[in-house]
Design a protein around this motif. Structure first.
Motif, PDB file in Angstrom:
ATOM      1  N   UNK A 355       0.822  -1.232   0.000  1.00 28.75           N
ATOM      2  CA  UNK A 355       0.000   0.000   0.000  1.00 28.75           C
ATOM      3  C   UNK A 355       0.848   1.271   0.000  1.00 28.75           C
ATOM      4  N   UNK A 356       2.070   1.175   0.495  1.00 27.35           N
ATOM      5  CA  UNK A 356       2.905   2.372   0.538  1.00 27.35           C
ATOM      6  C   UNK A 356       3.286   2.848  -0.863  1.00 27.35           C
ATOM      7  N   UNK A 357       3.273   1.934  -1.825  1.00 32.27           N
ATOM      8  CA  UNK A 357       3.641   2.330  -3.188  1.00 32.27           C
ATOM      9  C   UNK A 357       2.642   3.331  -3.752  1.00 32.27           C
ATOM     10  N   UNK A 358       1.344   3.067  -3.460  1.00 33.97           N
ATOM     11  CA  UNK A 358       0.330   3.993  -3.950  1.00 33.97           C
ATOM     12  C   UNK A 358       0.522   5.367  -3.309  1.00 33.97           C
ATOM     13  N   UNK A 359       0.814   5.346  -2.016  1.00 34.33           N
ATOM     14  CA  UNK A 359       1.034   6.623  -1.325  1.00 34.33           C
ATOM     15  C   UNK A 359       2.269   7.315  -1.887  1.00 34.33           C
ATOM     16  N   UNK A 360       3.330   6.554  -2.182  1.00 32.35           N
ATOM     17  CA  UNK A 360       4.560   7.127  -2.713  1.00 32.35           C
ATOM     18  C   UNK A 360       4.322   7.777  -4.076  1.00 32.35           C
ATOM     19  N   UNK A 376      -7.510   7.356  -2.862  1.00 29.20           N
ATOM     20  CA  UNK A 376      -8.704   6.683  -2.349  1.00 29.20           C
ATOM     21  C   UNK A 376      -8.350   5.914  -1.081  1.00 29.20           C
ATOM     22  N   UNK A 377      -9.169   6.068  -0.033  1.00 28.37           N
ATOM     23  CA  UNK A 377      -8.922   5.405   1.253  1.00 28.37           C
ATOM     24  C   UNK A 377      -9.741   4.123   1.304  1.00 28.37           C
ATOM     25  N   UNK A 378      -9.043   2.962   1.375  1.00 32.42           N
ATOM     26  CA  UNK A 378      -9.718   1.667   1.373  1.00 32.42           C
ATOM     27  C   UNK A 378      -9.573   0.928   2.704  1.00 32.42           C
ATOM     28  N   UNK A 379      -8.806   1.448   3.638  1.00 37.19           N
ATOM     29  CA  UNK A 379      -8.567   0.769   4.911  1.00 37.19           C
ATOM     30  C   UNK A 379      -8.358   1.829   5.982  1.00 37.19           C
ATOM     31  N   UNK A 380      -8.600   1.438   7.231  1.00 37.79           N
ATOM     32  CA  UNK A 380      -8.489   2.407   8.338  1.00 37.79           C
ATOM     33  C   UNK A 380      -7.504   1.945   9.410  1.00 37.79           C
ATOM     34  N   UNK A 386      -2.431   7.131   7.360  1.00 34.47           N
ATOM     35  CA  UNK A 386      -1.365   7.801   6.625  1.00 34.47           C
ATOM     36  C   UNK A 386      -1.895   8.374   5.315  1.00 34.47           C
ATOM     37  N   UNK A 387      -2.762   7.609   4.630  1.00 32.55           N
ATOM     38  CA  UNK A 387      -3.356   8.091   3.384  1.00 32.55           C
ATOM     39  C   UNK A 387      -4.183   9.343   3.634  1.00 32.55           C
TER      40      UNK A 387
END
Length: 759
Positions: A355-360, A376-380, A386-387
């Motif tokens: 998931x960090x790749x999408x944020x990066x 897009x936020x898919x998890x909490x 962080x997203x």
């Protein structure tokens, strides 16, 4: 390096550290256990030697005592066979008795003046042998000849008899003998039979302690050496005897009485032996000898009649070899575990950071200035938070970028303004470092002082007159302490040598850590203003003199009338009495005082600061204005405090101030009358002299109070509005303050505070 690689590397490092700690703990624990076991083995070894040594020593002592008793019996038999006088005994008789009584030889000792020597013997080499250098043997011989019990702790003592320990023969160092010495006073000689004692050495080597040590060493290959130390002689210079040209180590002074001592570390071993004897506890230490690493234990034995220490040398390399083997096995196991941990952690890290790749990717877009693409936020979980934070950061960055552009433009404008102010201001500005070297000047500095920037940069500025160097140093000292100096009036020197009056403001410049790094000085040329002030002061003086003239004229007329009358009387009578002459002189002095005060106010004066009695100054001004005050029914009241110190000031300038203030009070009470109260006090806490002029006049309106001190502002028909302004300037030059309070219809109070340190 990617996060995936870093995470797997971090996990691997943690596992490596844990395994390393485990190996280290195991290594040092095993090392301690092996060393403890080795020490226990050496302790058991020493105790076994001690037990065997005790038994062997007991057997040897019994054998030695039996032999000693036999030699005493032989001596008694010899005594019964021989004449009591040695001169009547022959060597042949002694040879025959030796064979008869089954002893090796018999010697007869006789005491001389300062020695005890052999005079007769069955062994010719013994004759004339001296005992004077035989230490405790000589002591025992003397005690026997004195018919005293022998007190020497060594050897065997019986009635009239002493047998020393077996020892190498003086006349034949290759033989070990056992001697018996008998003397009961019935003869004039001491009987000394002796036999060969090699049996005792053979017993020690073949049956006794040395034999036991050899067997134990053979059964314990890790134990390299066993040594028996005598603390009385070990670690000290070895006692050697030369007998018949041969070096002999006496058997009773041996530092190592049993075992071998080849693995030597004498200095350390001697210290350990001493400590073991003193504490009564075993001592263990690491040592190196003959190229070998050793573990040595020193165990005290206290049940043998005298203290002995058993030294056991253990081969430390056997412990090291065992430890190294265990360390190698553990390291190989740990290496396999580290490789496995790295592989597993690399796989887990890849799963976690997906998931960090999408944020990066989104952050990279933000770095390019693209803020309009939220993630897009898919998890909490933490990554979801962080997203959300990244999206919020993007919105904030978009807002902050706009503000930063505005701030940058404002900073640029401010910088240009400050640079313009520094460059185009009419005040001279120069900046120096803490050592006094110039680092920056503006154009006005070049105009005011005449130096160009190239002439003064990185050099000390020579613009302070010599007589003001101490003042300049004091100012810089205060600035370095963090203070600031504002509007300080002083004098400076131009490049051409001309002196100018300036008003300076000096401030510290601080660095990033709030430390003072430089000093900025702003100079304003006030030479023209000083000249204008002087003109104004002179104008005010003339104005005051003109206004005083009318009031004083009446007062001068009175003494003149008196003088005229006395002159007429003198003309009529021809002479006057001394009393009349005194009155005339008094009136003339009064006129002279008034006129001299006018001259002081009228002519220019050089500024001279000196200690002045402020009481006297006030009294002079009251005396000068008293006549004018009397004309309008105004009286003066003095309220002077005690302990008012001398004031360092310019007397004539303060006279002008007091004259202005008192004259204004008198004019405010014209047509009303009343009292002008003059208070004088000293405030020690502030180091200031306080002077108050309180009148009962008409007072000043609030509108006029706001304009007090303005040039040419006055409500007087004949005034010029300069008196108060000049007075305030004089007080400011004296580093003092002037405060005026007033209420219409009640009066006015003028308070002047002057520092006692003013100059």
């Amino acid at each position: 390096m990617t996060i995936k690689a870093k995470l797997s590397l971090l996990i691997t490092i943690i596992v490596t550290i844990i395994l390393g700690l485990n190996i280290s703990i195991f290594y040092y624990s095993s090392k301690s256990d092996l060393q403890s076991n080795a020490e226990q083995r050496m302790m058991t070894f020493a105790k076994q030697i001690g037990a065997n040594l005790e038994a062997a020593e007991k057997s040897k002592n019994e054998m030695e005592q039996t032999l000693g008793e036999k030699l005493r019996a032989v001596a008694l038999a010899v005594q019964s066979e021989l004449d009591p006088h040695i001169d009547n005994v022959t060597n042949e008789q002694l040879i025959a008795l030796s064979k008869k009584l089954d002893v090796d030889n018999i010697s007869l000792w006789k005491r001389t003046v300062n020695d005890i020597v052999v005079l007769k013997s069955s062994a010719p080499e013994e004759i004339n042998q001296s005992s004077k250098t035989w230490d405790y043997w000589y002591t025992a011989f003397n005690q026997l000849f004195d018919l005293k019990s022998v007190t020497v702790p060594k050897g065997q003592t019986l009635a009239h008899y002493w047998s020393g320990p077996y020892q190498y023969s003086t006349t034949d160092p290759s033989h070990v003998n056992k001697w018996g010495n008998y003397y009961d006073g019935t003869t004039d000689y001491m009987i000394n039979p002796y036999v060969n004692a090699q049996v005792f050495l053979d017993y020690e080597n073949n049956t006794g302690t040395n034999s036991i040590i050899r067997r134990l060493l053979a059964d314990n290959p890790d134990i390299l050496e066993v040594s028996g130390f005598d603390p009385e002689f070990f670690g000290k210079p070895e006692i050697l005897k030369i007998k018949k040209g041969k070096i002999v180590r006496n058997l009773d002074v041996r530092p190592v009485p049993f075992g071998e001592y080849k693995l030597k570390d004498e200095e350390s071993d001697a210290e350990n032996v001493r400590e073991a004897v003193e504490t009564g506890q075993s001592v263990t230490s690491r040592s190196k000898a003959s190229g070998k690493s050793l573990l040595k234990s020193f165990i005290p034995l206290n049940n043998l009649g005298k203290p002995l220490v058993v030294g056991v040398s253990f081969d430390y390399s056997s412990i090291r070899a065992s430890l190294n083997h265990q360390l190698f096995v553990n390291c190989m196991i740990s290496l396999c575990l580290v490789v496995a941990a790295w592989i597993v952690s690399y796989v887990i890290a890849g799963f976690l950071i997906r998931p960090l790749r999408y944020i990066l990717d989104n952050v990279n877009e933000l770095a390019k200035g693209k803020f309009g693409s939220p993630i897009a936020i898919r998890r909490w979980d933490e990554l979801g938070h962080l997203t959300f934070s990244v999206n919020t950061m993007a919105n904030n960055l978009q807002s902050y970028m706009g503000r930063l552009k505005d701030s940058a433009e404002e900073l640029r404008s401010t910088k240009e303004y400050l640079e313009s102010f520094f460059k185009h201001t009419s005040d001279a500005i120069h900046v120096t470092d803490l050592d006094g070297k110039v680092i920056q000047v503006n154009d006005a500095f070049e105009t005011m002082f005449g130096w160009s920037s190239s002439e003064v940069l990185h050099h000390e500025l020579k613009h302070v007159p010599d007589n003001q160097m101490s003042e300049y140093a004091a100012i810089r000292g205060r600035i370095k302490q963090g203070e600031s100096i504002t509007d300080f009036e002083t004098m400076r020197q131009r490049k051409d040598g001309q002196f100018i009056d300036v008003s300076i403001t000096v401030s510290p410049i601080r660095g990033n850590q709030d430390e003072i790094v430089a000093i900025a000085e702003i100079c304003r040329n006030i030479t023209a203003r000083k000249q204008s002030d002087e003109v104004i002061r002179r104008t005010e003086k003339l104005s005051v003199i003109g206004q005083l003239a009318a009031g004083v004229a009446h007062e001068i007329r009175n003494p003149l009338t008196t003088l005229r009358g006395f002159v007429q009387l003198n003309k009529q009578q021809g002479s006057l009495s001394p009393a009349y002459l005194d009155i005339m002189l008094s009136e003339l002095e009064r006129i002279n005082f008034i006129v001299s005060e006018f001259l002081v106010l009228a002519k220019p004066q050089v500024n001279r600061y000196q200690p002045i009695d402020i009481r006297r100054l006030l009294d002079d001004m009251i005396a000068l204005l008293d006549s004018q005050a009397n004309l309008i029914n105004v009286k003066f009241e003095r309220l002077y405090g005690n302990d008012v110190p001398m004031l360092v000031c310019e007397e004539n300038q303060l006279k002008q101030v007091f004259l202005n203030v008192i004259k204004n009070s008198i004019e405010a009470m014209e047509g009303i009358g009343g009292t002008i109260t003059i208070e004088l006090d000293y405030a020690p806490s502030r180091e200031a002299v306080v002077i108050r002029f309180i009148d009962e006049g008409r007072g000043i309106s609030e509108e006029d109070m706001a304009r007090l001190g303005e040039p040419f502002f006055t409500r007087k028909a004949t005034g010029n509005g300069l008196g108060l302004m000049v007075s305030q300037r004089i007080i400011a030059n004296h580093k003092g303050t002037m405060q005026i309070t007033s209420k219409q219809g009640e009066g006015t109070c003028v308070e002047i505070r002057l520092s006692t340190a003013s100059k």
